[in-house]
Design a protein around this motif. Structure first.
Motif, mmCIF file in Angstrom:
data_model
loop_
_atom_site.group_PDB
_atom_site.id
_atom_site.type_symbol
_atom_site.label_atom_id
_atom_site.label_comp_id
_atom_site.label_asym_id
_atom_site.label_seq_id
_atom_site.Cartn_x
_atom_site.Cartn_y
_atom_site.Cartn_z
ATOM 1 N N TYR A 1 177.198 74.495 88.235
ATOM 2 C CA TYR A 1 178.205 74.173 87.224
ATOM 3 C C TYR A 1 179.244 75.284 87.037
ATOM 4 C CZ TYR A 1 175.144 70.338 85.894
ATOM 5 O OH TYR A 1 174.374 69.202 85.905
ATOM 6 N N THR A 43 182.917 75.051 88.113
ATOM 7 C CA THR A 43 183.122 74.417 89.409
ATOM 8 C C THR A 43 183.589 72.987 89.164
ATOM 9 O OG1 THR A 43 180.860 73.611 89.460
ATOM 10 C CG2 THR A 43 181.261 75.787 90.450
ATOM 11 N N SER A 44 183.853 72.259 90.227
ATOM 12 C CA SER A 44 184.201 70.835 90.078
ATOM 13 C C SER A 44 183.087 70.103 89.356
ATOM 14 C CB SER A 44 184.431 70.199 91.445
ATOM 15 O OG SER A 44 185.553 70.748 92.059
ATOM 16 N N ARG A 45 181.846 70.410 89.716
ATOM 17 C CA ARG A 45 180.707 69.783 89.055
ATOM 18 C C ARG A 45 180.678 70.134 87.568
ATOM 19 N NH1 ARG A 45 174.295 70.267 90.691
ATOM 20 N NH2 ARG A 45 173.626 68.680 89.215
ATOM 21 N N HIS A 64 183.303 70.882 85.645
ATOM 22 C CA HIS A 64 184.369 70.127 84.980
ATOM 23 C C HIS A 64 183.961 68.668 84.790
ATOM 24 C CE1 HIS A 64 187.556 73.089 84.639
ATOM 25 N NE2 HIS A 64 187.251 73.523 85.851
ATOM 26 N N GLU A 65 183.308 68.086 85.799
ATOM 27 C CA GLU A 65 182.839 66.698 85.679
ATOM 28 C C GLU A 65 181.812 66.566 84.561
ATOM 29 O OE1 GLU A 65 181.421 65.700 89.583
ATOM 30 O OE2 GLU A 65 183.439 65.791 90.440
ATOM 31 N N ALA A 66 180.932 67.552 84.427
ATOM 32 C CA ALA A 66 179.917 67.514 83.367
ATOM 33 C C ALA A 66 180.558 67.596 81.984
ATOM 34 C CB ALA A 66 178.908 68.651 83.555
ATOM 35 N N THR A 97 183.608 66.628 81.201
ATOM 36 C CA THR A 97 184.273 65.335 80.978
ATOM 37 C C THR A 97 183.261 64.272 80.586
ATOM 38 O OG1 THR A 97 186.059 65.896 82.502
ATOM 39 C CG2 THR A 97 185.699 63.551 82.070
ATOM 40 N N ALA A 98 182.134 64.225 81.295
ATOM 41 C CA ALA A 98 181.091 63.234 80.979
ATOM 42 C C ALA A 98 180.545 63.450 79.570
ATOM 43 C CB ALA A 98 179.965 63.315 82.008
ATOM 44 N N HIS A 126 183.059 62.185 77.027
ATOM 45 C CA HIS A 126 183.040 60.716 76.958
ATOM 46 C C HIS A 126 181.803 60.232 76.197
ATOM 47 C CE1 HIS A 126 186.546 59.721 79.358
ATOM 48 N NE2 HIS A 126 186.192 60.646 80.232
#
Length: 75
Positions: A18, A36-38, A40-42, A44-45, A48
């Protein structure tokens, strides 16, 4: 939080993919921590999921109760 605690937390986030530590371009003693990209995705999730939960609470208890943080779990 202590410096040791923060370092352990960052190490765990790195291990999980992460976050990463990068050298500072101006000071070799400094390591910058970045998502990391992961990571940032976490984030965002999680945002949401929180928004969905708040919407559920608004529908169940009303906007005013949620804004006042007066929503309590059932006993």
């Amino acid at each position: 939080m202590t410096q040791q605690g923060a370092s352990k937390a960052v190490a765990e986030l790195e291990r999980l993919g992460y976050a990463e530590r990068l050298p500072d371009p101006h000071d070799a003693r400094i390591r910058r921590v970045t998502l990391t990209s992961r990571g940032h995705e976490a984030v965002t999730a999680a945002r949401h999921a929180r928004a969905a939960q708040e919407e559920h609470l608004r529908q169940r208890f009303g906007t005013a109760a949620v804004q006042r943080r007066e929503v309590r779990p059932p006993r």
